[in-house]
Design an enzyme around this catalytic site. Sequence first.
Site, PDB file in Angstrom:
ATOM      1  N   GLY A  84     -22.297  89.944 -80.219  1.00 24.81           N
ATOM      2  CA  GLY A  84     -23.126  89.685 -78.788  1.00 24.81           C
ATOM      3  C   GLY A  84     -23.036  90.431 -78.317  1.00 24.81           C
TER       4      GLY A  84
ATOM      5  CG  ASN B  99     -19.812  82.767 -86.528  1.00 29.05           C
ATOM      6  OD1 ASN B  99     -20.028  81.571 -86.004  1.00 29.05           O
ATOM      7  ND2 ASN B  99     -19.304  84.014 -86.058  1.00 29.05           N
TER       8      ASN B  99
ATOM      9  CE  LYS C 175     -20.293  84.926 -82.485  1.00 29.58           C
ATOM     10  NZ  LYS C 175     -20.005  86.014 -82.429  1.00 29.58           N
TER      11      LYS C 175
ATOM     12  CD  GLU D  14     -16.815  85.611 -81.107  1.00 34.03           C
ATOM     13  OE1 GLU D  14     -16.771  84.413 -81.518  1.00 34.03           O
ATOM     14  OE2 GLU D  14     -18.223  86.300 -80.864  1.00 34.03           O
TER      15      GLU D  14
HETATM   16  P1  PGA Z   1     -23.762  88.574 -82.689  1.00 36.27           P
HETATM   17  O1  PGA Z   1     -22.359  88.048 -83.623  1.00 36.27           O
HETATM   18  O2  PGA Z   1     -24.541  88.487 -84.246  1.00 36.27           O
HETATM   19  O3  PGA Z   1     -24.010  87.667 -81.701  1.00 36.27           O
HETATM   20  O4  PGA Z   1     -23.660  89.731 -82.682  1.00 36.27           O
HETATM   21  C1  PGA Z   1     -22.116  88.026 -84.744  1.00 36.27           C
HETATM   22  C2  PGA Z   1     -20.940  87.448 -84.966  1.00 36.27           C
HETATM   23  O5  PGA Z   1     -19.978  86.993 -84.010  1.00 36.27           O
HETATM   24  O6  PGA Z   1     -20.627  87.519 -86.231  1.00 36.27           O
END
Ligand code: PGA
Length: 254
Positions: A179, A8, A10, A99
């Site tokens: 995150g 992902n 983002k 999110e």
């Molecule tokens: P992260 O995000 O690996 O940066 O914790 C995972 C996600 O939001 O799908």
Amino acid sequence: MQKIIAANWKMYKDRSEAAQFAGELAEKLASKPAQGRLAIIFPPFTDIATASDGFAGISGLSIGGQNFYPEEQGAFTGEISLKMLRDAGASWALVGHSERRQIFGESDGLIARKTAFGLAHGFKIMLCIGETLAEREAGALEAVLDRQLESALNPLDAETRKGLPANLAIAYEPVWAIGTGKVAQSAEVLEAHAVVRTILGKVLGSDAKDVHILYGGSVKPGNAAELLALDNVDGLLVGGASLEAESFLKILEA
Ligand code: PGA
């Protein structure tokens, strides 16, 4: 079951950065395909066509959209349709990422509409669920996962349900692990994934065992193998550590 390793991205990467990632990963996968693994990349919309071109001819890799609006077309400023995503090269879509739920206020109702619309239009849906720290500390893990899954899956009609094991993946992502660098402990992942499998059984019957359940939240090359070895962990959804081709490849091969 073939494990799914999903990236992902983002709101990261412009087209040249996406092309560079695709070039690096495609080169490695062309000479050494990831055995028994399906990679899915969820780039920002403007990178989907670029990524799709960059991965052309690489088997075991699919592209997805991070979001869409559940209407065919129309006056929905700022939104994107499934037809547009498909045209750009996407066959998967993320629905219900925390999110989207938290920052953009997406309700269980909208998430249910998206899930049904996406599946009915031939997309594969990765439905994200997960509890906040406050919910976990209040002992509401099961109740939250039950609400999120049942509200999205109960409304699906009989025709859609037939294709579900293949067209649906669940990503369990505890909000407090996304995150933050704080990956859930193995025991916590085991417990939550078992809860998800049980709820899926209630909603989907015997098909539940064939639905992929991915873990997401601070997955890194260093913890991927341990997570993938756990019962009911059928893949990983990776944010930060999916942004570099080398790091994503290590997770894909973990
Ligand atoms: P992260 O995000 O690996 O940066 O914790 C995972 C996600 O939001 O799908």
